[in-house]
Design a protein around this motif. Structure first.
Motif, short mmCIF file in Angstrom:
data_model
loop_
_atom_site.label_atom_id
_atom_site.label_comp_id
_atom_site.label_asym_id
_atom_site.label_seq_id
_atom_site.Cartn_x
_atom_site.Cartn_y
_atom_site.Cartn_z
N GLY A 72 0.84 -1.20 0.00
CA GLY A 72 0.00 0.00 0.00
C GLY A 72 0.88 1.25 0.00
N VAL A 73 0.19 2.41 -0.09
CA VAL A 73 0.92 3.67 -0.12
C VAL A 73 1.33 4.05 1.30
N ARG A 74 2.68 4.30 1.48
CA ARG A 74 3.18 4.63 2.83
C ARG A 74 3.18 6.14 3.00
N VAL A 75 2.44 6.55 4.04
CA VAL A 75 2.24 7.99 4.22
C VAL A 75 2.74 8.41 5.60
N ALA A 76 3.31 9.65 5.67
CA ALA A 76 3.66 10.23 6.98
C ALA A 76 3.06 11.63 7.03
N ILE A 77 2.74 12.09 8.23
CA ILE A 77 2.12 13.41 8.37
C ILE A 77 3.00 14.26 9.28
N VAL A 78 3.28 15.46 8.83
CA VAL A 78 4.02 16.41 9.69
C VAL A 78 3.01 17.49 10.10
N GLY A 79 2.83 17.64 11.41
CA GLY A 79 1.85 18.60 11.91
C GLY A 79 0.57 17.88 12.27
N LEU A 92 4.55 12.41 1.80
CA LEU A 92 4.65 13.12 3.09
C LEU A 92 3.64 14.25 3.05
N ILE A 93 2.72 14.27 4.04
CA ILE A 93 1.72 15.33 4.06
C ILE A 93 2.19 16.39 5.05
N GLU A 94 2.33 17.58 4.52
CA GLU A 94 2.84 18.67 5.36
C GLU A 94 1.62 19.45 5.84
N ALA A 95 1.32 19.37 7.18
CA ALA A 95 0.11 20.00 7.69
C ALA A 95 0.41 21.05 8.75
N THR A 96 1.68 21.53 8.80
CA THR A 96 1.99 22.57 9.79
C THR A 96 1.54 23.93 9.27
#
Ligand SMILES: Nc1ncnc2c1ncn2[C@@H]1O[C@H](COP(=O)(O)OP(=O)(O)OP(=O)(O)O)[C@@H](O)[C@H]1O
Length: 572
Positions: free
Chosen positions: A3-10, A69-73
């Motif tokens: 599957g798609v490996r995702v990380a979230i910042v913020g 990588l999802i940048e949510a800051t």
């Protein structure tokens, strides 16, 4: 992990929302989340889910393990740094883009859910269609305005009207007098409504009910059947009712088995042996032939055997073959169909059918005629028969116990009893000894009868006088226990004293018996007759040997010589 490996910042409000949607996407794996604030709401969620957490987003940049990588800051500096330092294989998405993507994902999930529900509805509809198609009764459904929405295949079969012709019509013009229209008009359940289906000559009987959804009537459904089918069911019902009535009629004749082996009184060795054999036989399914003189307890044994057998909860049916006229015996045994002969106004079940599963007791079997003996033989061999006037073969499972006080072998020799039937019946032969051969039981039985008759007659008789006991024990009892019962009951009726004495007994004893010839006056017996009775009794008890005579003399408190003299005097 695929599957798609995702990380979230913020992991503030925005990051948390994204995190929660991502969690529901099957092909998405959240490999880590990051926030410098330990108390960020999203971190709590991730912690609970066991997702790796960091407070330094650099940890995500030197790994090739992250696809997106999802940048949510929302901080330009962070965004800038990530874009510069990320490995080329990593895609970066800012919070706005991620939100947009989440909306798309949610919409897709909703669509999927709706599709699932649609499939489920289709499945239920398929099942319903199959059920409605297999029902023999016609079914028709109309909406609240009377427009026909559905008919099942049985509807077409019964009325000849196809679904295409019927669906879309309005019930108020198609069948205004039918149960469906009536139900829609009255909004009530309609039962047993007899009409012709609109436009046809088909007469039907219907039941209709409102269809209610969320408390609101949205239509109605009718279920109906051909009147002729209905009539058939009514006929069947009538037949069953007649069988039930019949059974009620006969219930009085079904003597449930009342007695057990405990009811049989007696300690006599021979009787105990017979009881043991009967108990063993009871546990098998074998046919039993009970032999013995009249009144010895054959019927009592038959009851006890049934009670001891595994069939004890099933019927015990007695037929006295001597008490029923020959002309009626066959119908009594096997039943008859209505109209089988003059007087056969309704179908009657025979004793064999009534005894099904249980035991039939054929008393006085020696008195059965040869024609019926042949029929009985077939039942014993094949457990099947036809009712008189009937053609249908009826199968039963019945255990047979037969009894007679006649000499069956002699009857076989004379040709009045079938030999093959005799052998079929006496699989287990039990001969009950006459009372005169078990004299040791006479007083025991007499005393238990006194208890029984005290209750019945409201008396308080304590027992038998010594002399009365001697008389009972020396009598021959040609009528066996039944005669003993009669004698004791009669004696108790006339006795005003506490004890039954000879004067209460003698008048009821058969003159052929040994003691009945005694010239007894009231309750007095001449000394010499009394001596005779006592001598006989002593010899019976101790035997005729020299040793026995010695013991008899001792018991009578006389010398051996006196005993010999007296025996000579009385020619004993
Ligand atoms: N051992 C016993 N103990 C107590 N009562 C007995 C005993 N034997 C027989 N009886 C009683 O004696 C009466 C006669 O017994 P039953 O009717 O069973 O005899 P039967 O052999 O079937 O007679 P028949 O051949 O005349 O039909 C019944 O009331 C029964 O309860």
């Amino acid at each position: 992990m695929s599957g798609v490996r995702v990380a979230i910042v913020g992991m503030g409000q925005g990051g948390s929302a994204i995190y929660q949607v991502l969690k529901t996407i099957e092909d998405c794996v959240i490999v880590g989340v990051c926030d410098i604030n330990e108390d960020a709401p999203g971190l709590k969620l991730a912690r609970a889910d066991g997702v790796p957490i960091t407070n330094n987003f650099y940890d995500f940049l030197d790994t090739i393990n992250i696809d997106v990588l999802i940048e949510a800051t929302g901080k330009p500096l962070v965004q800038e740094t990530i874009r510069k330092l990320k490995p080329p294989s990593m895609a970066v998405m800012d919070a706005q883009a991620a939100d947009l993507m989440m909306l798309v994902v949610k919409a897709k999930q909703k669509l999927l859910e709706e599709k699932k529900q649609l499939l489920e509805i289709k499945r239920i509809k398929g099942e319903m269609d199959a059920i409605l198609a297999s029902v023999q009764e016609a079914i028709e459904v109309a909406d609240i305005n009377g427009y026909i929405k559905y008919v099942n295949p049985a509807f077409t079969k019964i009325t000849g009207i196809t679904a295409e012709e019927r669906i879309g019509q309005n019930i108020f013009s198609a069948s205004p007098d039918g149960a469906l229209a009536e139900c829609l008009r009255t909004r009530k359940n309609i039962y047993g409504w007899r009409t012709k289906v609109g436009g046809t000559n088909v007469e039907v009987v219907s039941n209709a009910s409102p269809i209610i959804i969320d408390g609101q009537m949205v239509g109605a459904v009718v279920v109906f059947n051909h009147l002729t089918d209905f009539m058939k069911v009514m006929e069947e019902l009538k037949r069953s009712t007649s069988i039930i009535e019949n059974l009620y009629d006969r219930l009085g004749q079904i003597t449930g088995s009342k007695y057990t082996f405990d009811t049989i009184i007696g300690n006599n060795e021979e009787l105990r042996k017979v009881i043991n054999i009967a108990k063993k036989a009871a546990l098998s399914n074998s046919t039993i032939l009970l032999l013995g003189e009249s009144g010895t307890g054959k019927e009592l044994f038959a009851h006890a055997i049934h009670q001891y057998s595994l069939r004890r909860d099933k019927p015990f049916i007695k037929v006295n073959c001597a008490a029923i006229p020959d002309s009626l015996l066959e119908s009594e045994f096997f039943g008859h169909e209505k109209g089988a002969f003059t007087g056969a106004v309704k179908t009657k079940l025979g004793k064999f059918e009534l005894a099904n599963g249980g035991t039939i007791f054929l008393d006085e079997i020696g008195d059965m005629n040869l024609y019926l003996q042949a029929k009985l033989l077939r039942v014993i061999q094949e457990m099947e028969f036809e009712r008189v006037g009937g053609t249908q073969t009826i199968q039963v499972d019945v255990r047979i116990i037969a009894a007679t006080n006649r000499d069956l072998k002699e009857l076989v020799r004379k040709g009045t009893f079938r030999e093959d039937l005799y052998y079929r019946l006496n699989v287990v032969e039990i001969t009950i000894p006459p009372l005169r051969q078990r004299k040791d039981d006479i007083i025991l039985i007499a005393n238990s009868l006194i208890v029984k008759f005290n209750r019945k007659l409201g008396k308080k008789i304590k027992g038998l006088s010594k002399q009365a006991e001697i008389i009972l024990e020396s009598y021959d009892w040609p009528g066996n226990v039944r005669e003993l019962e009669n004698v004791i009951e009669r004696a108790m009726v006339i006795a005003d004293e506490d004890l039954i004495t000879p004067k209460h007994l003698v008048q009821y004893l058969e003159p052929v018996s040994t003691t009945a010839t005694l010239p007894i006056v009231e309750d007095l017996i001449p000394f010499d007759e009394m001596e005779k009775i006592l001598l006989k009794k002593a010899l019976e008890r101790f035997g005729n040997s020299v040793e026995g005579k010695k013991m008899a003399a001792k018991a009578l408190n006389i010398s051996l010589a006196t005993l010999y003299n007296k025996l000579k005097k009385y020619q004993l």
